[in-house]
Design a protein around this motif. Structure first.
Motif, PDB file in Angstrom:
ATOM      1  N   SER A 175       0.825  -1.223   0.000  1.00 24.13           N
ATOM      2  CA  SER A 175       0.000   0.000   0.000  1.00 24.13           C
ATOM      3  C   SER A 175       0.853   1.264   0.000  1.00 24.13           C
ATOM      4  O   SER A 175       0.306   2.370  -0.008  1.00 24.13           O
ATOM      5  CB  SER A 175      -0.908   0.019   1.230  1.00 24.13           C
ATOM      6  N   TRP A 176       2.169   1.107   0.086  1.00 26.05           N
ATOM      7  CA  TRP A 176       3.019   2.293   0.140  1.00 26.05           C
ATOM      8  C   TRP A 176       3.093   2.964  -1.233  1.00 26.05           C
ATOM      9  O   TRP A 176       3.361   2.319  -2.228  1.00 26.05           O
ATOM     10  CB  TRP A 176       4.435   1.941   0.607  1.00 26.05           C
ATOM     11  N   ARG A 177       2.811   4.262  -1.250  1.00 21.87           N
ATOM     12  CA  ARG A 177       2.913   5.067  -2.472  1.00 21.87           C
ATOM     13  C   ARG A 177       3.802   6.262  -2.171  1.00 21.87           C
ATOM     14  O   ARG A 177       4.122   6.535  -1.027  1.00 21.87           O
ATOM     15  CB  ARG A 177       1.520   5.577  -2.892  1.00 21.87           C
ATOM     16  N   LYS A 178       4.140   6.984  -3.219  1.00 22.44           N
ATOM     17  CA  LYS A 178       4.882   8.222  -3.020  1.00 22.44           C
ATOM     18  C   LYS A 178       4.031   9.155  -2.177  1.00 22.44           C
ATOM     19  O   LYS A 178       2.870   9.417  -2.507  1.00 22.44           O
ATOM     20  CB  LYS A 178       5.178   8.852  -4.381  1.00 22.44           C
ATOM     21  N   GLY A 179       4.583   9.632  -1.078  1.00 23.64           N
ATOM     22  CA  GLY A 179       3.861  10.580  -0.240  1.00 23.64           C
ATOM     23  C   GLY A 179       2.944   9.959   0.802  1.00 23.64           C
ATOM     24  O   GLY A 179       2.289  10.681   1.551  1.00 23.64           O
ATOM     25  N   THR A 180       2.865   8.604   0.881  1.00 25.14           N
ATOM     26  CA  THR A 180       2.025   7.982   1.917  1.00 25.14           C
ATOM     27  C   THR A 180       2.629   8.264   3.288  1.00 25.14           C
ATOM     28  O   THR A 180       3.820   8.048   3.511  1.00 25.14           O
ATOM     29  CB  THR A 180       1.951   6.458   1.719  1.00 25.14           C
ATOM     30  N   ARG A 181       1.799   8.770   4.185  1.00 24.84           N
ATOM     31  CA  ARG A 181       2.303   9.061   5.519  1.00 24.84           C
ATOM     32  C   ARG A 181       2.530   7.786   6.329  1.00 24.84           C
ATOM     33  O   ARG A 181       1.799   6.804   6.180  1.00 24.84           O
ATOM     34  CB  ARG A 181       1.313   9.934   6.282  1.00 24.84           C
ATOM     35  N   LEU A 182       3.539   7.827   7.176  1.00 25.42           N
ATOM     36  CA  LEU A 182       3.777   6.726   8.110  1.00 25.42           C
ATOM     37  C   LEU A 182       2.961   7.005   9.367  1.00 25.42           C
ATOM     38  O   LEU A 182       3.065   8.084   9.933  1.00 25.42           O
ATOM     39  CB  LEU A 182       5.270   6.649   8.478  1.00 25.42           C
ATOM     40  N   GLN A 314       9.039   8.141   0.178  1.00 31.64           N
ATOM     41  CA  GLN A 314       9.454   8.846  -1.040  1.00 31.64           C
ATOM     42  C   GLN A 314       8.892   8.169  -2.261  1.00 31.64           C
ATOM     43  O   GLN A 314       8.657   8.795  -3.292  1.00 31.64           O
ATOM     44  CB  GLN A 314      10.982   8.791  -1.178  1.00 31.64           C
ATOM     45  N   GLN A 315       8.720   6.842  -2.177  1.00 28.84           N
ATOM     46  CA  GLN A 315       8.326   6.013  -3.321  1.00 28.84           C
ATOM     47  C   GLN A 315       7.872   4.674  -2.766  1.00 28.84           C
ATOM     48  O   GLN A 315       8.130   4.374  -1.606  1.00 28.84           O
ATOM     49  CB  GLN A 315       9.525   5.814  -4.254  1.00 28.84           C
ATOM     50  N   PRO A 316       7.202   3.850  -3.566  1.00 25.66           N
ATOM     51  CA  PRO A 316       6.861   2.498  -3.080  1.00 25.66           C
ATOM     52  C   PRO A 316       8.130   1.689  -2.848  1.00 25.66           C
ATOM     53  O   PRO A 316       9.219   2.095  -3.267  1.00 25.66           O
ATOM     54  CB  PRO A 316       6.053   1.897  -4.231  1.00 25.66           C
ATOM     55  N   PHE A 317       8.012   0.531  -2.184  1.00 27.77           N
ATOM     56  CA  PHE A 317       9.149  -0.384  -2.081  1.00 27.77           C
ATOM     57  C   PHE A 317       9.649  -0.695  -3.482  1.00 27.77           C
ATOM     58  O   PHE A 317       8.850  -0.872  -4.405  1.00 27.77           O
ATOM     59  CB  PHE A 317       8.719  -1.699  -1.411  1.00 27.77           C
TER      60      PHE A 317
END
Lengths: 329, 530
Positions: A175-182, A314-317
């Motif tokens: 689900s990680w995208r560029k700009g996804t908050r942690l 910054q970007q997906p895995f």
């Protein structure tokens, strides 16, 4: 291969030795009473079982040495059952051993193999019957039967097709995208670098979009571990260093060996250890495997901060997380 | 005729007129079973299986095999209002809110451990005494099948409650499936109905655990027992016991009472364990989530060796043409267990090929008299034990304050070095025991009584063995090795195939033994004494 060198011939079964209860009526009576007492103890056990079920509160505890605080209800039931069963068991065995005949009996043993005449007769009748069915002659029937049975056999396998979807590319995506908050797990709060002291570890997940719900399947791919070191402690190349932010480095928490959560962090050595199979990863060297069965480093997630100062991806895995699979390149 | 006899007679007559069972029963009530404590090991397995069926049925009445999310509202306070799967919630419910539920859960789990343990010890007994030889090869294979199914069944069983520990186990099983080359990813997606952990896996393994595998096992156990019945039980060597007879007690009443009583004892001991010894306290682990794990995660013992192998595997993976092969998973997780179980299943045929012995055997071997087999058993056992130790390496490290890295390296080296060592040592011990037997037969038992002869010499008095004991120590056969005939009868050199040479080689190693005393030797000794 023969027994001809055996020094002695088989002396045969030794003479039967009588037990005390066989010859002494007093001993016999005593044995009988012992069996009866054992069966009686069993009955007592069942009474204890019934009493515990009906009258001991399920929430009451007793202190038993060695065992500590124990649920009295379960203990009463269990002990009652055990006594009831053991009483019957020991009673029956004692009965068999003391009072039933202990004279050994000899039975003959025959070779498993059938007599030759039976075998021959069997072969003859099988051949006869096969002849009647014409199995040898009618090859057209034989072949079409083979074909149809074979085809019918395939259908149940086909029916299993809907057991699962095709994997497609799903194993490579998180689900990680560029700009996804942690966000913290648990709590779902966004994190600022200042929230994490040097030496601290945190488990994070990607922030949910409004209305989105997080499933265990998501967590199984998205779980990420944050570790904060001093920047000078890293031994990373320029690209990997640019994936960190003020000493904060992020790795997939899903072990690259068999997918357990890599949950143990040792602050002094800066090692991450997977408790399942002890694969050990060096945080300072981009989770390089330094011990154990894992063959790959944990995938690193490139992070930075957004305009509001919260940590984001910054970007997906750039590679698939979790254990290896055939199509993984 | 008393009233009771009349009623029994009427019922018996009714049944017999419809089934003709009197004839069969009359014959089989006299069925003879040899008596030995080691014959009870298989019985323990059978009785544990019955206990598992009974306690398992009880548990199904409350267990809800669903991965649907619920909020726990039961009486266990620490997990109150925690979100979890319905499966885990119902397992908590059984443990805390069903009367006798915890007891039954613990009996079920203990019975599973005892079931597996008794199968393994039973297998060892059968192996070391050579009970698998002709005509019992089928039963050996059925046994290996039951062992394998038992391992799978046990694993599925402790995976069902969906707690943090069991979910971790499932995660590992998933990784093993996924590592299979070419089809692994598809297999895992089919088995799990998608990616791990999915929401359908627990319901699926539930039906496999409570219906499919127990059904197959029940069928296999039935055939296993029918063969024991039909082929008649093996017996230990001794006076009066031959390949042509069975010496023991009749089924009715002695064996019925003993075996029946023993069932209650096994059940009673299991109940005692369930009542007093906590097992799998799943409320301490919490619900499963893939992002967490408990330190010291351990499978049940019969899976421990597998986990130990996985832990010690070298970090090998190959990447070629865009595909990945995970040797670090395949080797310990599939290839080695495959070799071990196939080797076990084939062993009776391998041994009979080496010895060239195609006869029936009903008298059991004393392990010392078959040094190579015994040594092979010790070697395999050593391999398994080293693997099992490594399966608990984290607990060993924390309990004994050791370095986990050192334990791992110790077992990595140990698993290669120790098994061959065990082979050599065991074989030497067997041969020494044979030598001791020989001494006993020829010179009798050392009594420890010293006697001074008139001329001042001291001698120790030896006591001659009874004829029964002498027979026991010498009844076995000492097979000569298969000879390789290099020149045939016509004097032509016979180029033997590789296989024949191999067989002769193994056969020679297998025939190594201390010669048992011969009649002539005994006679000669007697003459010297008198």
């Amino acid at each position: 291969m023969s027994n001809e060198l055996a020094p002695l011939s088989d002396p045969g079964l030794p003479a039967h030795v009588h037990r005390k209860a066989d010859t002494d009526p007093v001993a016999e009576k005593r044995a009988e009473q012992q069996v009866a007492v054992l069966f009686g103890i069993s009955a007592f056990g069942t009474l204890l079982f019934i009493y515990s079920y009906l009258f001991i509160d399920t929430k009451s505890f007793v202190f038993i040495p060695v065992m500590g605080n124990t649920n009295a209800h379960q203990l009463g039931l269990g002990m009652g059952l055990a006594i009831a069963l053991l009483g019957i068991g020991f009673g029956a065995v004692h009965w068999a051993k003391t009072l039933m005949s202990d004279t050994e009996v000899i039975a003959e043993r025959h070779e498993m193999r059938s007599e030759d005449s039976d075998r021959d007769a069997f072969v003859v009748s099988v051949k006869e019957r096969a002849e009647v069915a014409g199995l040898g002659r009618r090859s057209l029937i034989k072949r079409t039967l083979g074909l149809s049975v074979g085809l019918v056999g395939i259908s149940p396998i086909l029916l299993l097709g809907d057991l699962g979807p095709m994997p497609g590319k799903s194993l490579e995506e998180t689900s990680w995208r560029k700009g996804t908050r942690l966000v913290t797990d648990p709590g779902d709060r966004p994190i600022k670098p200042a929230d994490l002291e040097v030496g601290a570890v945190a488990q994070v997940l990607p922030e949910l979009r409004p209305g989105q719900k997080r499933t265990l399947n998501d967590i199984a791919k998205d779980a990420v571990l944050l570790v904060r070191l001093r920047t000078e402690e890293f031994q990373l190349d320029a690209e990997r260093l640019s994936w960190t932010y003020q000493g904060i480095i992020a790795f997939s928490k899903i072990c690259s060996h068999m997918g357990c959560a890599v949950a143990l962090y040792e602050q002094t050595t800066k090692h991450l250890l997977c408790p399942c199979h002890q694969s050990t990863f060096d945080v300072t060297r981009a989770a390089k495997v330094i011990f154990g069965p894992s063959a790959r480093p944990l995938p690193q997630l490139a992070i930075t901060v957004d305009a509001e100062g919260f940590l984001v991806a910054q970007q997906p895995f750039n590679e698939a997380v979790g254990p290896s699979y055939w199509e993984r390149s | 005729m008393s009233a009771r006899e009349r009623v029994t007679g009427t019922v018996a007559n009714y049944v017999d007129e419809r089934t003709g069972s009197a004839k069969w029963l009359k014959k089989n009530l006299n069925k003879v079973f040899p008596d030995h404590w080691s014959f009870m090991l298989g019985e323990i397995a059978l009785y544990s299986f019955v206990i598992l069926l009974l306690s398992g049925t009880f548990l199904t009445f409350w267990f809800d095999p669903s991965m649907e999310h619920v909020v726990y509202k039961g009486s266990y306070q620490p997990l109150k209002d925690v979100e979890m799967s319905a499966a885990y919630a119902s397992a908590l419910n059984i443990s805390f809110d069903v009367r006798g539920g915890l007891l039954m859960r613990q009996i079920h789990h203990w019975a599973a451990l005892i079931f597996m343990a008794s199968i393994v010890v039973h297998l060892l007994r059968v192996f070391f005494t050579g009970a698998f030889r002709k005509p019992r090869e089928f039963n050996w294979i059925l046994g290996i099948g039951l062992l394998t199914l038992g391992i799978v069944e046990g694993f599925l069983g402790y995976s069902l409650p969906d707690d943090l520990l069991s979910g971790t186990g499932v995660r590992i099983a998933h990784a093993i499936i996924q590592a299979i080359p070419v089809v692994g990813t598809y297999l895992s997606f089919f088995a799990f109905g998608g990616a791990f952990p999915s929401e359908i896996f627990i319901p699926r393994i539930y039906v496999v655990h409570i219906l499919l595998i127990p059904g197959i096992m029940l069928a296999l156990i039935t055939v296993h027992l029918m063969l024991v019945w039909y082929q008649k039980h093996t017996q230990y060597p001794g006076p009066g016991r031959t390949e042509k007879n069975v010496v023991g007690y009749p089924l009715m009443p002695v064996y019925m009472a003993k075996a029946g009583g023993f069932f209650f004892i096994v059940f009673g001991v299991t109940a005692l364990l369930g009542a007093t010894a906590s097992i799998n306290p799943l409320w301490l682990y919490g619900p499963y989530t893939p992002g967490q794990v408990t330190a010291g995660s351990q499978p049940d013992w019969y899976m421990g060796w597998l986990d130990g192998l996985v832990r010690m595997a070298p970090p090998w993976e190959t990447y070629a043409f865009g595909y990945t092969v995970s040797w670090n998973i395949l080797l310990p997780g599939l290839i080695l267990p495959g070799i071990i179980f196939t080797g076990m299943a084939l062993y009776p045929f391998i041994e009979s090929w080496i010895t060239g012995d195609k006869r029936e055997h009903h008298i059991l071997d004393r392990p010392r008299n078959v040094p190579n087999r015994t040594a092979l058993g010790a070697m395999s056992l050593t391999f398994m034990i080293v693997a099992l130790i490594n399966g608990g390496n984290d607990l060993l490290a924390t309990h004994f304050d050791l370095s986990i890295n050192q334990i791992m390296w110790g077992t990595r080296i140990g698993i290669i070095v120790l098994p061959p060592l065990a082979f050599v040592i065991t074989k030497r011990i067997c041969l020494s025991l044979q030598r001791a037997d020989r001494e006993l037969v020829l010179h009798g038992r050392e009594t420890g009584r010293l006697v001074m002869l008139p001329h001042g010499e001291f001698v120790e008095v030896h006591e001659e063995l009874t004829p029964e004991k002498k027979w026991l120590l010498t009844q076995h056969e000492q097979a000569a090795p298969i000879e390789l005939e290099l020149v045939d009868q016509a004097g032509v050199r016979n180029p033997k195939s590789f296989r024949a040479k191999l067989q002769a080689r193994f056969s020679a190693a297998n025939a190594e033994a201390v010669a048992k005393p011969t009649a002539q030797e005994l006679k000669q000794l007697e003459n010297e004494h008198h």
